[in-house]
Design an enzyme around this catalytic site. Sequence first.
Site, mmCIF file in Angstrom:
data_model
loop_
_atom_site.group_PDB
_atom_site.id
_atom_site.type_symbol
_atom_site.label_atom_id
_atom_site.label_comp_id
_atom_site.label_asym_id
_atom_site.label_seq_id
_atom_site.Cartn_x
_atom_site.Cartn_y
_atom_site.Cartn_z
ATOM 1 C CG ASP A 40 9.396 -42.408 32.832
ATOM 2 O OD1 ASP A 40 9.467 -43.087 33.894
ATOM 3 O OD2 ASP A 40 8.207 -41.978 32.259
ATOM 4 C CE1 TYR A 91 -1.768 -31.091 53.033
ATOM 5 C CE2 TYR A 91 -3.738 -31.838 54.297
ATOM 6 C CZ TYR A 91 -3.088 -31.413 53.107
ATOM 7 O OH TYR A 91 -3.790 -31.252 51.859
HETATM 8 C C1 LIG Z 1 3.392 -45.965 34.034
HETATM 9 C C2 LIG Z 1 4.433 -45.040 33.638
HETATM 10 C C3 LIG Z 1 4.195 -43.483 34.010
HETATM 11 C C4 LIG Z 1 3.113 -43.049 34.701
HETATM 12 O O1 LIG Z 1 2.935 -43.439 35.819
HETATM 13 P P1 LIG Z 1 1.331 -43.184 36.741
HETATM 14 O O2 LIG Z 1 1.726 -43.545 38.109
HETATM 15 O O3 LIG Z 1 0.439 -44.148 36.079
HETATM 16 O O4 LIG Z 1 1.084 -41.812 36.584
HETATM 17 C C5 LIG Z 1 5.334 -42.708 33.554
HETATM 18 N N1 LIG Z 1 6.135 -42.920 32.667
HETATM 19 C C6 LIG Z 1 6.360 -44.439 32.121
HETATM 20 C C7 LIG Z 1 7.221 -44.897 31.235
HETATM 21 C C8 LIG Z 1 5.294 -45.556 32.703
HETATM 22 O O5 LIG Z 1 5.363 -46.316 32.091
#
Ligand SMILES: *Cc1c(COP(=O)(O)O)cnc(C)c1O
Length: 416
Positions: free
Chosen positions: A198, A52
């Site tokens: 993102d 942890y």
């Molecule tokens: C895959 C993805 C996520 C989320 O990822 P997880 O690990 O599945 O939660 C977020 N944003 C975009 C653009 C993605 O393609």
Amino acid sequence: MLDAIQSQDPEIAALILAENRRQAETIRLIASENYASKAVQDAVGSALANKYSEGYGGKRYYEGQENIDEIERLAIERVKQIFGAEHVNVQPYSGSPANMAVYFALVKAGDPVMGLGLPHGGHLTHGWGVNFSGTYYDAHQYPVDRETELIDYDEMARIAREVRPKMIIAGISAYPRVVEWDRFREVADEVGALLVADIAHISGLVAAGLHPSPIPVCDVVTSTTHKTFRGPRGGMIMCRAEHAAAIDKAVFPGLQGGPHNNTTAGIAIAAKEALQPEFKVWAQAVVDSARALGEQLSERGFRLITGGTDNHMIVVDVTARGVGGRKAAAALNAAGIVCNANSIPFDPRKPWDPSGIRIGTAAIASRGVGAEHMGRLAAWIDRVIAAPDDAAVAAAVRSEVREFITAFPAPGLLDS
Ligand SMILES: *Cc1c(COP(=O)(O)O)cnc(C)c1O
């Protein structure tokens, strides 16, 4: 390798072996998947998971952090080196929690935010209704253009002027073209919004210099670590120094408790791998294969969304071939070619059975399957989709696929 599991729990051991075999004997075209290296997997399965470590390096809430602090520091330093980010947080449990932390850090519940619509290639966490992001925020979705199927930057700007978002998210899950960060920056500046990129899908391509980097342009950049980044399942947030404290506080104690230290070590290893020259060669192969496969499919009469690809993804409208996306994906799976059904922009069909399939070349490139093999792959896809109910075709293709793909050992799989 599985001796302990085998003696403790043969049922689970058998399923793990079966999944290894499935991954070894099929062609994985799921655009979000990859094969992490054996080194990454060994780190994830290590004793680091027992520890942890709530808090951050030098300021943890439990004792015994001398090794963990160093592991997290290495992960952060390497990610900084790859992307040139001012601040890095590697603790988010995955991509969605990373995005959630950004909302929690930078906007308030009810604030207007903007993201690319899910059916247009965005992600659930970019403001889609069923997601927290569409529930707790005043989320507005910008579209792609109906004709070109490219992000409609003008419409995005128009919506932004109307709703005055506090935050604009630029990012893609099913969009095969370059994201023009500068276009978003202009709009964000004009309306006074924070700009978040993102790069969950494309972070490996950004790392390799094959997609423009959002780091110099955007306030915050999130990513998964397991897609084209080739690391363990995890998430990370990169940001400008001015947002560092807010981001760190949102991850812990805002949303999470202890970080998954085994994953952190996996991220450090993946980052080291991404810094090697071989990573660029791999990423180039990913992009070259996607382009080649797109061309081969087009020649065989498939309609590609946007007409092609610049990254690792291809979105194909299969309805012109008289089959829905769900049926096409299931037929391909039966033939040992694994992809997913996917909505296409302005899809007249329902999300559960949409018009398209999404294909990605990251995982096969990790096995050394390259552009030169895409003719064969396109021919198999064509054969299966031409006869989606024909079990004999599926069986025949499946055995050809198995023979082909097992000649390309996948990183990190057990010998079965
Ligand atoms: C895959 C993805 C996520 C989320 O990822 P997880 O690990 O599945 O939660 C977020 N944003 C975009 C653009 C993605 O393609």
